[in-house]
Design a protein around this motif. Structure first.
Motif, PDB file in Angstrom:
ATOM      1  N   HIS A  69       0.812  -1.225   0.000  1.00 17.02           N
ATOM      2  CA  HIS A  69       0.000   0.000   0.000  1.00 17.02           C
ATOM      3  C   HIS A  69       0.843   1.272   0.000  1.00 17.02           C
ATOM      4  O   HIS A  69       0.390   2.319   0.457  1.00 17.02           O
ATOM      5  CB  HIS A  69      -0.984   0.008   1.178  1.00 17.02           C
ATOM      6  N   ASP A  72      -0.701   3.949  -2.844  1.00 15.27           N
ATOM      7  CA  ASP A  72      -2.157   4.108  -2.886  1.00 15.27           C
ATOM      8  C   ASP A  72      -2.603   5.395  -3.570  1.00 15.27           C
ATOM      9  O   ASP A  72      -3.690   5.451  -4.146  1.00 15.27           O
ATOM     10  CB  ASP A  72      -2.760   4.032  -1.485  1.00 15.27           C
ATOM     11  N   LYS A  78     -10.407   4.132  -6.358  1.00 14.20           N
ATOM     12  CA  LYS A  78     -10.186   4.078  -4.912  1.00 14.20           C
ATOM     13  C   LYS A  78     -10.987   2.921  -4.322  1.00 14.20           C
ATOM     14  O   LYS A  78     -12.146   2.692  -4.688  1.00 14.20           O
ATOM     15  CB  LYS A  78     -10.576   5.385  -4.248  1.00 14.20           C
TER      16      LYS A  78
END
Length: 87
Positions: A69, A72, A78
């Protein structure tokens, strides 16, 4: 969105491709949230895309960071509240 894979690394479970509507490049990884399996798509610039096609070490470094992550901010879509984990 229409994601069209141009390269798939079966052993390392990632793909590279182009989102056809926008022309954006991406790297994708499979994830699962226990209910559904899906892919997360991380936007690449043109230089990254071209380099990752020929330099698997660089691609893997990026992909492993995505699994942790660390990229991101580059997610094209999303995740929801029930985000999957890499498989």
């Amino acid at each position: 969105m229409n994601f069209a894979d141009t390269y798939f690394a079966k052993e390392h479970r990632y793909s590279l491709g182009i989102e056809t509507a926008s022309g954006r490049y991406y790297a994708s990884i499979p994830v699962s949230n226990g209910v559904v399996d899906y892919d997360e798509y991380y936007e690449l610039d043109s230089d990254q895309y071209q380099r990752f096609l020929t330099d698997q070490t660089a691609a893997l470094k990026f992909v492993y960071a995505c699994r942790r992550h660390e990229h991101d901010r580059l997610l094209i879509e999303k995740p929801g509240s029930n985000r999957g984990t890499p498989v």
